[in-house]
Write a protein that holds these residues in place. Sequence first.
Motif, mmCIF file in Angstrom:
data_model
loop_
_atom_site.group_PDB
_atom_site.id
_atom_site.type_symbol
_atom_site.label_atom_id
_atom_site.label_comp_id
_atom_site.label_asym_id
_atom_site.label_seq_id
_atom_site.Cartn_x
_atom_site.Cartn_y
_atom_site.Cartn_z
ATOM 1 N N GLN A 171 0.828 -1.194 0.000
ATOM 2 C CA GLN A 171 0.000 0.000 0.000
ATOM 3 C C GLN A 171 0.867 1.249 0.000
ATOM 4 N N ASP A 172 0.297 2.322 -0.546
ATOM 5 C CA ASP A 172 1.019 3.595 -0.637
ATOM 6 C C ASP A 172 0.021 4.732 -0.496
ATOM 7 N N SER A 173 0.495 5.838 0.044
ATOM 8 C CA SER A 173 -0.364 7.001 0.269
ATOM 9 C C SER A 173 -0.213 8.013 -0.855
ATOM 10 N N ALA A 174 -1.206 8.880 -0.988
ATOM 11 C CA ALA A 174 -1.149 9.958 -1.978
ATOM 12 C C ALA A 174 -0.039 10.938 -1.630
ATOM 13 N N SER A 175 0.496 11.603 -2.650
ATOM 14 C CA SER A 175 1.460 12.674 -2.414
ATOM 15 C C SER A 175 0.733 13.908 -1.895
ATOM 16 N N TYR A 176 1.483 14.840 -1.308
ATOM 17 C CA TYR A 176 0.831 16.045 -0.789
ATOM 18 C C TYR A 176 0.236 16.888 -1.916
ATOM 19 N N GLN A 177 0.831 16.816 -3.116
ATOM 20 C CA GLN A 177 0.240 17.545 -4.248
ATOM 21 C C GLN A 177 -1.124 16.960 -4.611
ATOM 22 N N GLN A 178 -1.227 15.639 -4.602
ATOM 23 C CA GLN A 178 -2.485 14.989 -4.962
ATOM 24 C C GLN A 178 -3.589 15.276 -3.954
ATOM 25 N N ARG A 179 -3.224 15.556 -2.716
ATOM 26 C CA ARG A 179 -4.238 15.845 -1.693
ATOM 27 C C ARG A 179 -4.581 17.341 -1.600
ATOM 28 N N TYR A 180 -3.587 18.206 -1.680
ATOM 29 C CA TYR A 180 -3.778 19.593 -1.253
ATOM 30 C C TYR A 180 -3.598 20.638 -2.351
ATOM 31 N N LEU A 181 -3.578 20.236 -3.605
ATOM 32 C CA LEU A 181 -3.586 21.214 -4.697
ATOM 33 C C LEU A 181 -5.024 21.715 -4.854
ATOM 34 N N TRP A 182 -5.313 22.887 -4.305
ATOM 35 C CA TRP A 182 -6.703 23.306 -4.102
ATOM 36 C C TRP A 182 -7.294 24.101 -5.256
ATOM 37 N N VAL A 183 -6.459 24.759 -6.076
ATOM 38 C CA VAL A 183 -6.932 25.526 -7.214
ATOM 39 C C VAL A 183 -6.261 24.960 -8.462
ATOM 40 N N PRO A 184 -6.909 24.912 -9.618
ATOM 41 C CA PRO A 184 -6.305 24.275 -10.791
ATOM 42 C C PRO A 184 -4.940 24.853 -11.147
ATOM 43 N N MET A 185 -3.914 24.019 -11.064
ATOM 44 C CA MET A 185 -2.542 24.391 -11.378
ATOM 45 C C MET A 185 -1.803 23.176 -11.912
ATOM 46 N N GLN A 186 -0.527 23.400 -12.252
ATOM 47 C CA GLN A 186 0.299 22.332 -12.789
ATOM 48 C C GLN A 186 1.393 21.895 -11.817
ATOM 49 N N SER A 187 1.192 22.157 -10.529
ATOM 50 C CA SER A 187 2.150 21.734 -9.497
ATOM 51 C C SER A 187 1.854 20.286 -9.132
ATOM 52 N N THR A 188 2.263 19.372 -9.977
ATOM 53 C CA THR A 188 1.800 17.985 -9.909
ATOM 54 C C THR A 188 2.906 16.985 -9.609
ATOM 55 N N GLY A 189 4.037 17.424 -9.075
ATOM 56 C CA GLY A 189 5.126 16.490 -8.825
ATOM 57 C C GLY A 189 5.842 16.045 -10.075
ATOM 58 N N GLY A 190 5.774 16.852 -11.144
ATOM 59 C CA GLY A 190 6.542 16.567 -12.356
ATOM 60 C C GLY A 190 5.846 15.721 -13.389
ATOM 61 N N LEU A 191 4.504 15.697 -13.417
ATOM 62 C CA LEU A 191 3.810 14.918 -14.444
ATOM 63 C C LEU A 191 4.132 15.394 -15.846
ATOM 64 N N ALA A 192 4.305 16.698 -16.016
ATOM 65 C CA ALA A 192 4.747 17.272 -17.299
ATOM 66 C C ALA A 192 3.828 16.912 -18.454
#
Length: 684
Positions: free
Chosen positions: A441-462
């Motif tokens: 099992q693995d937990s979500a990243s903090y970006q996946q939980r707390y990115l509250w407004v639409p942005m591209q701060s996604t941990g490098g999905l690019a």
Amino acid sequence: MITLRHSYLALAISSLLATPVVANQAAFEIIEVSGSHLTDDSTISREANVPVADISSLLSQLPGAAVNGNGPLTGIAQYRGLFGDRVNTQVNGVTLAGAGPNAMDTPLSYASLVNSERLEMSRGIAPVSAGTNTLGGSVKVVESQARFDEFSGKVAARYQHNGEQAHLGAKTNFGTEQQALLLYGDAMQANANQQTGAGIDIAPTTYDKAIVGGQYRFNLSDKGFDDESIAIGYQHLETTNAGTPALPMDIDFIRTDRVKLEGQHLLNNWDINWHLAYSDARHGMDNFSERVKNDTASARYNNADSKSIDGSVSIAKAAWLFGLDTQWSQHDSVITDPTKPMFKVDNFNGVTDNTISAFAQWQQDIDQWNWQLGLRVKHYQTDADAVNHSMAASMPAIKVLMDRYNAADRSQSQTGVDLVVNGRYQVDESLSWIVAAARKQDSASYQQRYLWVPMQSTGGLADGRTYVGQMDLSLETAYQLELGADYQDNRLQLSPRLFWQRIDDYIQGINATDKAVIMAAQMMGDSHPLQFANVDAQLYGMDISARYRLNDQLQLDMLASYVRGERRDIDDSLYRIAPPNITVGLNYQRGAWLARIEALGVSAQHKVSSTQQEMQTSGYGLVNLSLAYDADIWLVKAGVNNLFDTEYQEHLGGYNRVANSQLALGERMPGTGINAWLIGEYRF
């Protein structure tokens, strides 16, 4: 255990595997890329391919592994289709958080080129002892430690003409019977943009990076041994003016200080190891210093920082290994507009991401079997402070999202369990069978939980898409299976693996349906935002390494990987999966002379994520050459990569995010063209 070694001036400037040697009593495999020079027991069947600016580049030369490259210094580990936080990545034995919300300072970017001794990868299903989160495997950079009774050192240098890239590194060890001091430093620079086979600039790909550090070790043994000691180490990293063309911003600066206190002790035949590490990372990035932005685009500057602590203690005796691990991190990220002092957005504010876990592992020979069983229990706790947006008063959709986020219970607490069984059956001296199974099992990243407004701060999905997070994401739960074999005789070595894993509650972006999210994204130019959510997925495939000795001077080697990632809840593929690929090399060694010719073939990737509007890529082939003279205390090596100056696109390279460049906005990132290089090393 499979150990692969080759002769090369440092881990940092090697990139291919060496000879696998099977140890009869290992239940799992470690692939090791070593920086030591050739010994009588090693060969160059996977001799180094090209100098690198970032150690992550080595991963593409390991079976099943690949690199998501967002820039020359920004490589993200991928293993069998899983990448980012799902892959346990440690440098010098610790897991410390980077500052960048878009993973510009990836874990592997903190590895010193000159001080790194080897890269270890747990091939297949990683044991629970490998780390807290190993759903996507485990990769570790092992750095040099201060050694007693030794005076030694190394000076290494390299130059690449494509991008005018240079590296100079040095390290030295001063050791007496009771004390030892290690000092090291790297200086890296690229003065020009890299170019494609068609002569097109890949801009921006310049960079300036330096790492300095050291370690002091004190011997606690009263018997003159070095198995009981305590040490303290320090590292400072500074990166400036570095391009990340697959991301919306480039690196203005990264300044990070890291400290590690560690010890090893013997107590009543128990071997005890522990460490406590701290990191303070500061990061600035923008969309105007390294690239020319469109006149209609707004200037943006992001100041981000993180503080993290990593602690571990393990005790081992005979067949048993027990351990306790903890990671704590805090993240802040604020976006501003230098031309509009009133503009300010809390990208992430006071986000905490904490984990504590304990494990037990048992390994034992039973008849012809070697069994390894492991259990890890881990508890995740995350939280975040309230956020603010300077435009909330004039943009109702943003105000709705901000108020909703601030009113929510942002604290999340979850408990996960990993169970692993690894087995190896020794048929005879030449052949062994491998079987492994796990539930992880693995937990979500903090970006996946707390990115509250639409942005591209996604941990490098690019992927060029805007996202919002979801606080109550469930743990990812994977059921993994692996079957394989290791065969070795006087001429042939063959190591195939088949793998499959079913992942429930896999986290990825899906089309957002919330009206406020869609409206806020439209204001930023994206009509189809995504929201992180739990879906169902599966990955399967195979990887194989092989080697054949033609005679005392010539050897052939081969490395091939295939992985298929797909959704189970809908008919779609997973995003950013490495295409099928194969590398075949012919190696020659006579005395101190070493030579290699290598052919790399990469298949087209047509199985792409329609949800993330992922583009297909075509296949391509490359040829690389190298020639070296490796003496006892010095080495000189030269080579040419992409000999025929082939123009191609990197499927894992993301998309061009730089306007006003020679590449079209949104175009697949191309690979580099012909690259001649020279390296050298002096050892003492």
